[in-house]
Design a protein around this motif. Sequence first.
Motif, short mmCIF file in Angstrom:
data_model
loop_
_atom_site.label_atom_id
_atom_site.label_comp_id
_atom_site.label_asym_id
_atom_site.label_seq_id
_atom_site.Cartn_x
_atom_site.Cartn_y
_atom_site.Cartn_z
N TRP A 54 13.97 -9.69 19.00
CA TRP A 54 14.09 -9.05 17.70
C TRP A 54 15.55 -8.90 17.28
O TRP A 54 15.94 -7.91 16.66
N GLY A 55 16.39 -9.85 17.69
CA GLY A 55 17.79 -9.86 17.28
C GLY A 55 18.68 -8.86 17.99
O GLY A 55 19.78 -8.57 17.52
N ALA A 56 18.22 -8.30 19.12
CA ALA A 56 19.03 -7.31 19.83
C ALA A 56 18.68 -7.31 21.32
O ALA A 56 17.60 -7.76 21.71
N GLU A 57 19.60 -6.79 22.11
CA GLU A 57 19.33 -6.67 23.54
C GLU A 57 18.32 -5.55 23.78
O GLU A 57 18.47 -4.44 23.26
N GLN A 58 17.30 -5.86 24.56
CA GLN A 58 16.25 -4.90 24.90
C GLN A 58 16.40 -4.51 26.37
O GLN A 58 16.84 -5.32 27.20
N TRP A 59 16.00 -3.31 26.70
CA TRP A 59 16.03 -2.80 28.06
C TRP A 59 14.59 -2.54 28.48
O TRP A 59 13.83 -1.88 27.76
N LEU A 60 14.21 -3.07 29.62
CA LEU A 60 12.88 -2.84 30.18
C LEU A 60 13.03 -2.02 31.45
O LEU A 60 13.75 -2.43 32.36
N GLY A 61 12.38 -0.88 31.48
CA GLY A 61 12.42 -0.02 32.65
C GLY A 61 11.01 0.21 33.18
O GLY A 61 10.03 0.04 32.47
N LEU A 111 8.58 0.88 29.97
CA LEU A 111 9.15 1.37 28.73
C LEU A 111 10.16 0.33 28.28
O LEU A 111 10.97 -0.13 29.08
N THR A 112 10.11 -0.04 27.02
CA THR A 112 11.09 -0.96 26.45
C THR A 112 11.79 -0.29 25.29
O THR A 112 11.14 0.34 24.45
#
Length: 179
Positions: free
Chosen positions: A163-170, A136-137
């Motif tokens: 995409w110009g922002a911090e993403q979280w990958l779980g 899940l991102t």
Amino acid sequence: MEDLGDITWPPEPIETERLVLREPEPRDRTAFIELLASPEVHTYLGGPRPRDELEREMPETPERWPGSFVVDLDGSMIGQILLRRATGHSRPAAAGKADLGYMFLPRAWGLGYGVEACTAALGWLEAALPGEPVVLTTQSANLGSMRLAAKLGFTEVERFEAWGAEQWLGMRSPATPSS
């Protein structure tokens, strides 16, 4: 993204205590347009699409492909669950794994429908593809999505800029119990 492979589709509708997960139907078209045009829903998804464009381009039966579930409450669509294969994911930890996505209309937020619907969809996936890990991102700034990911048993693999922002990958292993 690609489909999930050799699965039977569509499945029988999945019933939870309050919801039904089912294949999209023509009656869902208006709710799909509302979902895709909503500034609130798309705050962390690149912005809403123009309603007039959606009205012109949306097929009579929207998003009808394996892995796309309508979340139905009392006969009306309140959201969508997406399960796809993350073949083109930019992060090596996610590439090729099943990917969970979800969108809910703002009127359905904060009532536990996301946990209930996603838990049911993940249960279906585990039955259809035993042992399949799921990724899940979401943007780390999307606190509601981050809370939902934690409730579903996803644990952080990494954070990255896109995409110009911090993403979280779980990631969620099939053995992870959901709450």
